[in-house]
Motif scaffolding. Structure first.
Motif, PDB file in Angstrom:
ATOM      1  N   ALA A 244       0.821  -1.212   0.000  1.00 24.69           N
ATOM      2  CA  ALA A 244       0.000   0.000   0.000  1.00 24.69           C
ATOM      3  C   ALA A 244       0.854   1.260   0.000  1.00 24.69           C
ATOM      4  O   ALA A 244       0.504   2.258  -0.632  1.00 24.69           O
ATOM      5  N   THR A 245       1.982   1.221   0.696  1.00 23.66           N
ATOM      6  CA  THR A 245       2.827   2.411   0.753  1.00 23.66           C
ATOM      7  C   THR A 245       3.439   2.711  -0.604  1.00 23.66           C
ATOM      8  O   THR A 245       3.486   3.870  -1.041  1.00 23.66           O
ATOM      9  N   LEU A 246       3.901   1.671  -1.290  1.00 21.03           N
ATOM     10  CA  LEU A 246       4.466   1.882  -2.625  1.00 21.03           C
ATOM     11  C   LEU A 246       3.392   2.299  -3.620  1.00 21.03           C
ATOM     12  O   LEU A 246       3.638   3.093  -4.525  1.00 21.03           O
ATOM     13  N   ALA A 247       2.178   1.759  -3.438  1.00 20.26           N
ATOM     14  CA  ALA A 247       1.081   2.110  -4.338  1.00 20.26           C
ATOM     15  C   ALA A 247       0.711   3.585  -4.201  1.00 20.26           C
ATOM     16  O   ALA A 247       0.489   4.282  -5.201  1.00 20.26           O
ATOM     17  N   VAL A 248       0.644   4.070  -2.961  1.00 19.92           N
ATOM     18  CA  VAL A 248       0.332   5.479  -2.738  1.00 19.92           C
ATOM     19  C   VAL A 248       1.422   6.364  -3.320  1.00 19.92           C
ATOM     20  O   VAL A 248       1.149   7.377  -3.976  1.00 19.92           O
ATOM     21  N   ASP A 249       2.675   5.976  -3.107  1.00 20.57           N
ATOM     22  CA  ASP A 249       3.784   6.761  -3.635  1.00 20.57           C
ATOM     23  C   ASP A 249       3.766   6.789  -5.158  1.00 20.57           C
ATOM     24  O   ASP A 249       3.991   7.834  -5.779  1.00 20.57           O
ATOM     25  N   ALA A 250       3.469   5.636  -5.770  1.00 22.18           N
ATOM     26  CA  ALA A 250       3.414   5.576  -7.233  1.00 22.18           C
ATOM     27  C   ALA A 250       2.294   6.460  -7.783  1.00 22.18           C
ATOM     28  O   ALA A 250       2.473   7.154  -8.795  1.00 22.18           O
ATOM     29  N   LYS A 251       1.135   6.441  -7.115  1.00 14.15           N
ATOM     30  CA  LYS A 251       0.014   7.267  -7.580  1.00 14.15           C
ATOM     31  C   LYS A 251       0.349   8.748  -7.450  1.00 14.15           C
ATOM     32  O   LYS A 251       0.055   9.547  -8.353  1.00 14.15           O
ATOM     33  N   ALA A 252       0.990   9.123  -6.337  1.00 13.55           N
ATOM     34  CA  ALA A 252       1.366  10.525  -6.148  1.00 13.55           C
ATOM     35  C   ALA A 252       2.341  10.979  -7.221  1.00 13.55           C
ATOM     36  O   ALA A 252       2.210  12.073  -7.790  1.00 13.55           O
ATOM     37  N   LYS A 253       3.327  10.123  -7.539  1.00 18.83           N
ATOM     38  CA  LYS A 253       4.308  10.478  -8.563  1.00 18.83           C
ATOM     39  C   LYS A 253       3.666  10.566  -9.940  1.00 18.83           C
ATOM     40  O   LYS A 253       4.024  11.430 -10.752  1.00 18.83           O
ATOM     41  N   ALA A 254       2.696   9.695 -10.206  1.00 18.60           N
ATOM     42  CA  ALA A 254       2.007   9.738 -11.497  1.00 18.60           C
ATOM     43  C   ALA A 254       1.204  11.028 -11.641  1.00 18.60           C
ATOM     44  O   ALA A 254       1.188  11.655 -12.715  1.00 18.60           O
ATOM     45  N   LEU A 255       0.545  11.440 -10.568  1.00 24.95           N
ATOM     46  CA  LEU A 255      -0.238  12.678 -10.609  1.00 24.95           C
ATOM     47  C   LEU A 255       0.688  13.894 -10.778  1.00 24.95           C
ATOM     48  O   LEU A 255       0.365  14.829 -11.514  1.00 24.95           O
ATOM     49  N   LYS A 256       1.833  13.857 -10.111  1.00 17.00           N
ATOM     50  CA  LYS A 256       2.787  14.960 -10.268  1.00 17.00           C
ATOM     51  C   LYS A 256       3.312  15.019 -11.694  1.00 17.00           C
ATOM     52  O   LYS A 256       3.459  16.108 -12.269  1.00 17.00           O
ATOM     53  N   ALA A 257       3.560  13.847 -12.267  1.00 16.68           N
ATOM     54  CA  ALA A 257       4.042  13.805 -13.653  1.00 16.68           C
ATOM     55  C   ALA A 257       3.004  14.344 -14.614  1.00 16.68           C
ATOM     56  O   ALA A 257       3.344  14.866 -15.688  1.00 16.68           O
ATOM     57  N   ALA A 258       1.724  14.219 -14.208  1.00 16.20           N
ATOM     58  CA  ALA A 258       0.633  14.733 -15.046  1.00 16.20           C
ATOM     59  C   ALA A 258       0.388  16.214 -14.822  1.00 16.20           C
ATOM     60  O   ALA A 258      -0.536  16.790 -15.404  1.00 16.20           O
ATOM     61  N   GLY A 259       1.208  16.827 -13.967  1.00 18.58           N
ATOM     62  CA  GLY A 259       1.101  18.266 -13.779  1.00 18.58           C
ATOM     63  C   GLY A 259       0.353  18.714 -12.551  1.00 18.58           C
ATOM     64  O   GLY A 259       0.202  19.917 -12.312  1.00 18.58           O
ATOM     65  N   ARG A 260      -0.120  17.777 -11.722  1.00 21.13           N
ATOM     66  CA  ARG A 260      -0.850  18.166 -10.518  1.00 21.13           C
ATOM     67  C   ARG A 260       0.141  18.390  -9.372  1.00 21.13           C
ATOM     68  O   ARG A 260       1.098  17.641  -9.211  1.00 21.13           O
ATOM     69  N   PRO A 261      -0.086  19.414  -8.561  1.00 21.83           N
ATOM     70  CA  PRO A 261       0.871  19.770  -7.494  1.00 21.83           C
ATOM     71  C   PRO A 261       0.707  18.905  -6.246  1.00 21.83           C
ATOM     72  O   PRO A 261       0.477  19.398  -5.139  1.00 21.83           O
ATOM     73  N   VAL A 262       0.822  17.610  -6.419  1.00 21.97           N
ATOM     74  CA  VAL A 262       0.621  16.676  -5.313  1.00 21.97           C
ATOM     75  C   VAL A 262       1.832  16.681  -4.392  1.00 21.97           C
ATOM     76  O   VAL A 262       2.986  16.688  -4.844  1.00 21.97           O
ATOM     77  N   ILE A 263       1.561  16.669  -3.103  1.00 18.81           N
ATOM     78  CA  ILE A 263       2.612  16.513  -2.093  1.00 18.81           C
ATOM     79  C   ILE A 263       2.434  15.137  -1.477  1.00 18.81           C
ATOM     80  O   ILE A 263       1.359  14.803  -0.973  1.00 18.81           O
ATOM     81  N   GLY A 264       3.485  14.332  -1.526  1.00 21.03           N
ATOM     82  CA  GLY A 264       3.385  12.950  -1.090  1.00 21.03           C
ATOM     83  C   GLY A 264       3.986  12.715   0.282  1.00 21.03           C
ATOM     84  O   GLY A 264       5.169  13.004   0.506  1.00 21.03           O
TER      85      GLY A 264
END
Length: 408
Positions: free
Chosen positions: A23-43
């Motif tokens: 679950a921890t890696l999944a959350v981190d991967a989703k956050a990085k994907a959203l950041k790559a898509a241009g969203r200002p996500v803080i993980g």
């Protein structure tokens, strides 16, 4: 269509199909994907230091790349010089004297944990697992044929279990008790007295102890790390210590961990590794040798930064109505209770679980946190404070704004 290819039958074995994604890696991967898509996500999901690996360690790896002997297979159990250094480091940092023959170098702490359980568990053996627990522990136990038995501690005890709780969970099938201090996900640190008491209880009942010491150098305030086999020497013949360079030296990607334990168990785990992966990458082993043979100055600098962030995140989280966060004494995680927020209306939604609340936080505040369900205790969130100070303050400020809107 033949019976062999019937869609009702799984193409994946039941043993592997039962494993949950980290679950921890999944959350981190989703956050990085959203950041790559241009969203200002803080993980706040990843459990890894935001610092680079210290330069002298990198230099040792570069030199190893140029050394032909490291271009070949080396012993499956680890470079002899690294095993000797791990034994020396264990005595230096833990006061626990071991021999190099009691050491197995592994591909990170996760492989160490799995191989340790695989070496001592038979089908149906029970392992007492204090919860909240790191996501990998129960999966490794099940893969090794064991049965995890959860013992839950909450914020009222600082997430520390008692001997009485452990005894209540003990059965005739109990073989191992897992002990983790400092803890992921809670940051709990057991006192020397409590560590010794649990160790002596294990000795009294003939139990094995697997103790994960990966966060040994990341303790704060008056807290003190205690190695169980050092204070309970009678346990050493039934104790396996798991450790590694990932957290202490900001080397999560280098993948070097180790097992320290009785010679017969280490030999068995080494045999398993010889068929699973053979030796750990030699360049990483050379880097790990430089890390543990050097001083702890870089570690001290990181610990100072983590301590500052720890105080900030706890203060800011506790300023949110409906959130209670005990002060973590070690590692780099905060584990606040959000049970009072569940069922309350936040921007038109009423999250009933911490999974739903975490999803709402990501959607509305663009902040990634890990829900407590991943650690065996619904109603909590885990936030890693191993990120830059500015991002930490911005991220928790977003939480304050969003969760401050909660209505009955």
């Amino acid at each position: 269509m033949s019976a062999a290819t019937s869609p009702s039958e799984s193409r994946v074995s039941a043993r592997i199909g039962a494993i949950s994604e980290s679950a921890t890696l999944a959350v981190d991967a989703k956050a990085k994907a959203l950041k790559a898509a241009g969203r200002p996500v803080i993980g706040f999901g990843a459990g890894e230091p935001d610092f680079p690996t210290p330069g002298y360690i990198v230099d040792a790896a570069v030199e190893a790349c140029r050394t032909p002997k490291y271009h070949r297979y080396t012993p499956a159990g680890g470079l002899p010089e690294l095993k000797a250094a791990i034994a020396e480091k264990t005595l230096r940092d833990s006061g626990y004297e071991v021999d190099a023959s009691q050491v197995l170098v592994t591909n990170g702490g996760k492989q160490a944990i799995y191989e340790a359980f695989a070496a001592i568990l038979d089908p149906g053996d029970e392992v007492i697992v204090p919860a909240p627990y790191w996501t990998t522990y129960p999966e490794s136990i099940r893969l090794a044929g064991g049965v995890p038995v959860e013992v839950v501690a909450d914020e009222t005890t600082g997430y520390r279990v008692s001997v009485e709780q452990l005894e209540a969970a003990r059965t005739e099938r109990t073989k191992v008790v897992l002990f983790v201090s400092p803890s992921n996900p809670t940051g709990a640190v057991y006192s020397e007295a409590d560590t010794e008491a649990i160790g002596r209880w294990a000795v009294e009942h003939g139990l094995w102890v697997l103790t994960d010491e990966i966060y040994e150098h990341l303790v704060y305030g008056d807290a003190k790390f205690t190695s169980m086999p050092a204070v309970v020497p009678e346990l050493r013949d039934k104790c396996i210590v798991v450790n590694g360079v990932a957290k202490t030296y900001a080397m999560t990607g280098w993948r070097v961990g180790w097992i320290v334990g009785p010679k017969d168990v280490v030999k068995a785990a080494t045999n398993l590794q010889s068929h699973a992966t053979s030796n750990v990458a030699n360049v990483s082993q050379a880097a790990a040798l430089a890390a543990i043979s050097g001083n702890l100055d870089a570690v001290a600098e990181m610990r100072t930064a983590f301590d500052r962030r720890r105080k900030t995140i706890v203060r800011m989280l506790n300023d949110i109505d409906g959130v209670f966060c005990p002060e973590p004494e070690g590692a780099f995680y905060a584990y606040p209770s959000v049970k009072e927020l569940l069922g309350r209306e936040i921007r038109g939604k009423r999250p009933q679980t911490s999974v739903e609340l975490a999803a709402l936080i990501l959607d509305e505040a663009e902040v990634a946190v890990v829900p407590g369900e991943a650690f065996g205790t619904p109603g909590y969130l885990r936030l890693s404070y191993a990120l830059g100070d500015d991002d930490l303050v911005e991220g928790v400020s977003r939480l304050q704004k969003l969760l401050g809107e909660a209505k009955a």
